[in-house]
Design a protein around this motif. Structure first.
Motif, short mmCIF file in Angstrom:
data_model
loop_
_atom_site.label_atom_id
_atom_site.label_comp_id
_atom_site.label_asym_id
_atom_site.label_seq_id
_atom_site.Cartn_x
_atom_site.Cartn_y
_atom_site.Cartn_z
N TYR A 123 0.67 -1.39 -0.02
CA TYR A 123 -0.03 -0.08 0.00
C TYR A 123 0.86 1.40 0.14
O TYR A 123 0.26 2.44 -0.14
CB TYR A 123 -0.88 0.01 1.25
N ASP A 124 2.10 1.15 0.14
CA ASP A 124 2.76 2.22 0.07
C ASP A 124 2.75 3.06 -1.07
O ASP A 124 2.82 4.40 -1.23
CB ASP A 124 4.30 1.91 0.12
N GLN A 125 2.53 2.65 -2.23
CA GLN A 125 2.30 3.61 -3.60
C GLN A 125 1.01 4.38 -3.49
O GLN A 125 0.79 5.08 -4.18
CB GLN A 125 2.38 2.70 -4.64
N GLU A 126 0.25 3.90 -2.62
CA GLU A 126 -1.04 4.71 -2.39
C GLU A 126 -1.06 6.07 -1.73
O GLU A 126 -1.84 7.00 -2.15
CB GLU A 126 -2.26 3.86 -1.64
N TYR A 127 0.20 6.49 -1.10
CA TYR A 127 0.38 7.68 -0.47
C TYR A 127 1.17 8.56 -1.25
O TYR A 127 2.52 8.45 -1.66
CB TYR A 127 1.21 7.43 0.91
N VAL A 128 0.23 9.50 -1.75
CA VAL A 128 0.85 10.26 -3.03
C VAL A 128 1.09 11.79 -2.43
O VAL A 128 1.98 12.42 -3.14
CB VAL A 128 -0.12 10.24 -4.18
N THR A 129 0.45 12.24 -1.56
CA THR A 129 0.68 13.56 -0.99
C THR A 129 1.57 13.64 -0.01
O THR A 129 1.97 12.91 0.71
CB THR A 129 -0.77 14.39 -0.77
N PHE A 130 2.11 14.85 0.19
CA PHE A 130 3.10 15.11 1.26
C PHE A 130 2.63 14.76 2.81
O PHE A 130 3.29 13.88 3.49
CB PHE A 130 3.57 16.58 1.41
N ARG A 131 1.31 15.26 2.97
CA ARG A 131 0.72 14.94 4.25
C ARG A 131 0.37 13.57 4.46
O ARG A 131 0.76 13.10 5.58
CB ARG A 131 -0.60 15.71 4.38
N MET A 132 0.00 12.92 3.58
CA MET A 132 -0.22 11.44 3.40
C MET A 132 1.24 10.50 3.84
O MET A 132 1.21 9.97 4.79
CB MET A 132 -0.82 10.74 2.47
N LYS A 133 2.34 10.95 3.05
CA LYS A 133 3.65 10.52 3.38
C LYS A 133 4.06 10.64 4.87
O LYS A 133 5.00 9.77 5.21
CB LYS A 133 4.56 10.88 2.29
N ILE A 134 3.84 11.50 5.50
CA ILE A 134 4.19 11.75 6.78
C ILE A 134 3.56 10.63 7.65
O ILE A 134 4.46 9.96 8.57
CB ILE A 134 3.75 13.18 7.42
N GLY A 135 2.51 10.48 7.52
CA GLY A 135 1.78 9.24 8.15
C GLY A 135 2.40 7.97 7.94
O GLY A 135 2.53 6.96 8.80
N LEU A 136 2.72 7.71 6.58
CA LEU A 136 3.20 6.61 6.16
C LEU A 136 4.59 6.11 6.61
O LEU A 136 5.11 5.17 6.97
CB LEU A 136 3.44 6.64 4.69
N TYR A 137 5.43 7.27 6.78
CA TYR A 137 6.72 7.30 7.50
C TYR A 137 6.52 6.54 8.86
O TYR A 137 7.39 5.63 9.09
CB TYR A 137 7.27 8.64 7.58
N LEU A 138 5.77 6.92 9.51
CA LEU A 138 5.57 6.46 10.93
C LEU A 138 5.02 4.90 10.90
O LEU A 138 5.71 4.22 11.84
CB LEU A 138 4.54 7.28 11.76
N ASP A 139 4.32 4.57 10.02
CA ASP A 139 3.80 3.16 9.98
C ASP A 139 4.82 2.33 9.43
O ASP A 139 5.24 1.39 9.92
CB ASP A 139 2.59 3.24 8.86
#
Length: 388
Positions: A123-139
């Motif tokens: 699911y990493d590729q689903e995170y496309v905006t900067f704000r979304m990627k911040i949450g993904l980094y923690l995950d």
């Protein structure tokens, strides 16, 4: 035995994921588990954590409530202990962090078995905006540590391990009682009506279909093809990819944006339509194998459909048209020819997927837990309703 189905969000009556979760809860109950649904309620700006009809935590309003709902999980543990719950089925929100890890560890200390469903993987590729990627980094930092605390990961993919632990592989299911069979007999000799139902993301690839329709109508055909698009756009990105394209191609009369529909309004539209449009762009998010909800709903309603990924439950079915997993416009002429040669009935399509009921899919999960020694013995209902 009691179970808790744990989500970290609320519900929307028109949302397919919301409906799916309620179907899964009913399936757990059909398999002999008294099940509570734990979710967030945010009516009138007030955030509350619910378990069934009980408020187990009231976070109030304002910015503090937005933080509390993401980190306060002691209320869940207290409820589990009070109700003597032994199985927690947790739906991942891609929210691995110290707080969810602590939640799972405390549940395990209380004698619970905890499994987590990952709806889409990878699911990493689903995170496309900067704000979304911040949450993904923690995950990404914590998800392997969270996985090591679990008794299993449920996946709808073909991955045998995720984050280093074995998976329980099932299919997205169907609640046949909730989805009516298509009844209307249309006349495709005159025109063809297509339907796509989703919260519209870029990986659905509907722009590929619209571009194909633009090429088709450029030939000034007598035979008319209509596309009914049901659902809201996830973001401005999707809207900007689709809405201007409709106008620039002169497809206003042929591509109808209905917005979100549910209940009788959605059922009536399905009765008008001949063929479903599944995902046409999963390759955009790096996914090749997936078992989507859309494909199963189309089959349960008894209509043929197209998609571009690999879905092992439907490959080579006579009512399936596969399109290449690339950026080429959909060939509308090929789609029309495929539909015209079909002979399978709506009831025949629906009958072909009886094994995909949610009751049977959840039973697979429970049986795998028993076989692995990670669950206490509980009653599983067979199709006839007997306990065993």
């Amino acid at each position: 035995m009691k179970a808790l189905f744990l989500t970290f969000h609320g519900f929307d009556a028109a949302n397919g994921i919301s409906k799916k979760i309620h179907y899964q809860v009913r399936a757990l109950e059909a398999n002999g588990l008294e099940t509570y649904l734990c979710y967030l309620s945010e009516e009138h700006g007030r955030k509350q954590r619910m378990a069934g009809k009980q408020v187990i935590a009231d976070y109030g309003t304002g910015w503090r409530s937005k933080i509390s709902k993401r980190i306060e999980f002691d209320s869940i543990v207290r409820f589990v202990v009070r109700e003597k719950i032994k199985l927690v089925y947790m739906r991942s929100a891609h929210n691995a962090n110290p707080f969810t890890i602590r939640l799972v560890r405390r549940l395990k200390q209380e004698g619970c078995r905890v499994i987590m469903e990952i709806p889409t993987y990878p699911y990493d590729q689903e995170y496309v905006t900067f704000r979304m990627k911040i949450g993904l980094y923690l995950d990404r930092y914590y998800r392997k540590k969270l996985a090591r605390c679990l008794d299993g990961i449920v996946t709808f993919s073909d991955y045998k391990t995720i984050f280093g632990i074995p998976t329980i592989q099932i299919s997205n299911g169907i609640d046949f009682e909730a989805i009516p069979l298509k009844h209307a007999l249309n006349t495709p000799e005159r025109e063809l009506h297509l339907i796509g139902v989703a919260e519209i993301h870029y990986w659905h690839g509907y722009d590929r279909l619209i571009k194909g329709m633009a090429e088709y109508y450029a030939t000034q055909p007598d035979y008319k093809v209509y596309f009914h698009l049901i659902g809201d756009f996830f973001s401005a990105r999707e809207r900007n990819e689709i809405v201007p394209l409709i106008g620039q191609s002169g497809l206003g009369p042929y591509v109808i944006l209905h917005g979100a529909l549910h209940g009788k309004a959605l059922d009536n539209l399905f009765d008008r339509c001949d063929m479903g449009i599944g995902s046409l762009g999963r390759h955009r998010s790096g996914i090749q194998h997936i078992k989507t909800l859309k494909n199963r709903e189309y089959a349960a309603r008894g209509i043929p459909f197209i998609y571009s990924e690999t879905d092992t439950d439907f490959e080579n079915r006579p009512y399936i048209l596969k399109v290449p997993a690339n950026e080429a416009p959909v060939n509308i002429g090929r789609l029309i020819a495929f539909y015209r040669q079909l002979s399978v009935s709506p009831s025949g399509i629906r009958a072909s997927i009886q094994e995909l009921s949610w009751e049977r899919q959840i039973k697979k999960v429970l049986c795998m837990l028993i076989l692995s020694g990670k669950c206490v013995v509980f009653r599983i209902c067979n199709k006839g309703g007997d306990k065993k």
